[in-house]
Design an enzyme around this catalytic site. Structure first.
Site, mmCIF file in Angstrom:
data_model
loop_
_atom_site.group_PDB
_atom_site.id
_atom_site.type_symbol
_atom_site.label_atom_id
_atom_site.label_comp_id
_atom_site.label_asym_id
_atom_site.label_seq_id
_atom_site.Cartn_x
_atom_site.Cartn_y
_atom_site.Cartn_z
ATOM 1 N N GLU A 37 50.585 46.440 19.820
ATOM 2 C CA GLU A 37 51.601 45.406 19.989
ATOM 3 C C GLU A 37 51.921 46.696 21.358
ATOM 4 O OE1 GLU A 37 55.211 42.403 21.329
ATOM 5 O OE2 GLU A 37 54.799 43.980 19.594
ATOM 6 N N ARG A 262 53.646 52.288 4.831
ATOM 7 C CA ARG A 262 53.689 52.509 6.218
ATOM 8 C C ARG A 262 54.751 54.505 6.287
ATOM 9 N NH1 ARG A 262 59.588 50.442 9.390
ATOM 10 N NH2 ARG A 262 61.118 51.302 7.345
ATOM 11 N N LYS A 272 60.429 50.546 17.511
ATOM 12 C CA LYS A 272 60.097 50.344 19.039
ATOM 13 C C LYS A 272 61.463 50.242 19.293
ATOM 14 C CE LYS A 272 55.424 49.441 19.208
ATOM 15 N NZ LYS A 272 53.851 48.837 20.012
#
Length: 553
Positions: A37, A262, A272
């Site tokens: 994104e 992850r 983020k």
């Protein structure tokens, strides 16, 4: 299509792909994608996904698309789009096709209409709070919305009105009609469209309603013919929804979602939102601050793409979350820089040394190797003159045991040049050390005469020929291994994560260096020229120390 018969034991995804190829599950294809994104800069966690998706495509002679998940225009920008493309290329990869979720807005809308016509979606007037409350819990089923049984005709009319901008933001949403009693909360009639009157960086004001990620992603994968949709473990519970959407729409292509753990790296955060907070509140200088775990920050610090790729391969892939020690990344960085960075001399805290018996005005141009183990990297010229500068802590009047540097009356070799002896210590009126008076042996250039043993070797620069520089010593941004687990991550910021050292002097050879040039400053550490170097003002960022020196509390 080749099959890797002996994949890394740490990469279970290779085993899946090998099996799929043998059974011709996806018509012998391997097609992956990296779908960020564009709402921030990429970080070290994204690097793992980039190396995985692009790496597998290369390994199996397949394809990998770079697809921007641009369905939330409120937080997205062209700056982030360009930074992502720049980072992917810098890591050494090139996408097969550049795509955007917004490329499919028309198709996504048509597929939503199909869901409504098939009785698999409905327009809901519930508020976000009502939807959240009625969703239920892990032990209690959800409650049906009063709008769940709207007629297909009414749903179609309302959805068209949403498309035409007839309703206010938040007045309606489109929800998938699945099962409010499902043990998987993600299947309890998730929202798949919401109204947002926001300018989109690519489509402008063409749309005032935008699809949700879970709905968009699976369809985008199907449209692009993705075979293996690789994502992190938090999406494991979303896989049933991924598959449900494609099954209801009966898409001709069915990608396979596979989850992996992850990257969780100690002493960093990869949220983020939190990284953006560090930037906007000016705890760091920007997204590319060398203390940041962003790819841009690592690049500015002097980390190489090869070191990051090596790190991602070494940590492997698992199905269980775990924390990776920072020392693993630092080891990969040191190993790469030790092999490939040029050696130069720099003095961080200069101490003046006058070689009294060296002829005044004489300058010797010494030839020094750029790398002791790699002669193909060539050599450089280093001027030697009567007055040189050494590190202040390379001299001691009261040396500790086993001290091998310069002392009063003692000898030491200046790297690549002569043996000098300290004959006199000069101090100012306050008793501060200001200068050493030394003598040199002209027969010791690059050698020890027979019977002469000089154990200490220190680095130096010529006072007259060296260049002024600023050195920025970067350290870990946080003081605890897992700052994300703290109630307030800002409370564990490392106050000593940056120390700026001015008044440094570096070799004259660095006058031709350019930003992102990497060097080993002998006996100090690995450094990278910073982009702030301008008009002869040299700035160097410490990438990593010569050896691990971090001590955990």
């Amino acid at each position: 299509m080749s099959i890797n018969e002996n994949p890394s034991p740490a990469n279970f995804i290779r085993h899946i792909i090998n099996h799929d190829l043998k059974t011709n599950k996806h018509n012998g294809k391997v097609a992956t994608r990296f779908p960020p994104e564009p709402n921030g800069y990429l970080h070290i966690g994204h690097a793992k996904s980039i190396c995985l998706n692009f790496g597998l495509a290369l390994e199996y002679h397949g394809t990998c698309n770079l697809r921007f998940d641009d369905t939330n225009p409120e937080k997205e920008s062209e700056e982030y789009v360009e930074s992502i493309k720049r980072d992917v290329r810098w890591l050494g990869f090139e996408w097969s096709e550049l795509r955007h979720a917004s490329d499919y807005f028309g198709q996504l809308y048509d597929y939503a209409v199909q869901l409504i016509k098939d009785g698999n979606a409905y327009v809901d007037s519930s508020t976000p709070e009502q939807i959240r409350t009625n969703r239920g819990t892990l032990t209690e089923p959800g409650k049906n919305s009063p709008d769940r049984d709207r007629s297909i005709e009414e749903n179609l009319a309302l959805f068209q009105g949403m498309r035409d901008g007839l309703y206010a933001d938040g007045q309606y949403v489109l929800r998938a009609k699945i099962d409010m009693a499902s043990p998987n909360i993600n299947m309890r009639d998730p929202t798949i469209y919401r109204i947002r009157r926001v300018h989109h960086q690519r489509t402008g004001h063409d749309w005032c309603l935008y699809p949700m990620y879970d709905y968009t992603h699976c369809i985008s994968d199907a449209i692009e013919g993705i075979t293996h949709s690789l994502c992190t473990l938090e999406f494991e519970d979303h896989r049933p929804l991924y598959d449900w959407v494609l099954e209801q729409l009966n898409t001709p292509w069915r990608p396979q979602q596979i989850e992996f753990a992850r990257l969780q790296l100690e002493y960093t955060i990869v949220s983020k939102r939190k990284l953006n907070q560090l930037v906007t509140e000016k705890h760091v200088s920007g997204w590319d601050d060398p203390r940041m775990p962003t790819i841009a920050g690592l690049r500015r610090a002097g980390v190489t793409p090869a070191a990051i790729r090596d790190f991602c391969e070494r940590i492997g892939l698992t199905k269980k979350d775990s924390w990776i020690e920072m020392s693993v990344l630092e080891h990969c960085i040191r190993e790469d820089l030790n092999q490939n960075s040029l050696r130069v001399m720099a003095v961080a805290e200069p101490l003046r040394v006058v070689i009294a018996n060296y002829p005044e005005g004489q300058v010797e141009n010494l030839t020094l190797s750029n790398h002791p183990q790699r002669p193909e990297l060539g050599s450089r010229t280093v001027p030697f003159a009567r007055t040189v500068l050494i590190e202040r802590d390379d001299f001691s009047e009261n040396p500790p045991p086993k001290y091998k540097r310069l002392v009063s009356g003692g000898e030491v070799r200046l790297r690549g040049s002569y043996v000098i002896r300290c004959d006199e210590v000069v101090k100012d009126a306050e008793g501060n050390l200001v200068e050493l008076r030394c003598s040199y042996d002209p027969d010791t250039l690059g050698k020890n005469p027979e019977g002469r043993k000089v154990k200490g070797v220190i680095h130096w620069v010529s006072e007259a020929h060296s260049l002024p520089a600023e050195i920025r010593l970067y350290d870990r941004l946080f003081t605890v291994p897992q700052p994300d687990n703290e109630e307030n991550f800002l409370n564990v910021l490392n106050p000593d994560s940056l120390q700026v050292v001015t008044g440094c002097r570096v070799e004259a050879s660095l006058a031709s260096a350019v930003p992102e040039s990497r060097f080993q400053f002998e006996r100090i550490g690995y450094f990278c020229m910073d982009k702030d170097s301008k008009d002869g003002n040299l700035v160097f960022n410490r990438t990593v120390t010569l050896r691990e020196g971090w001590v955990k509390d």
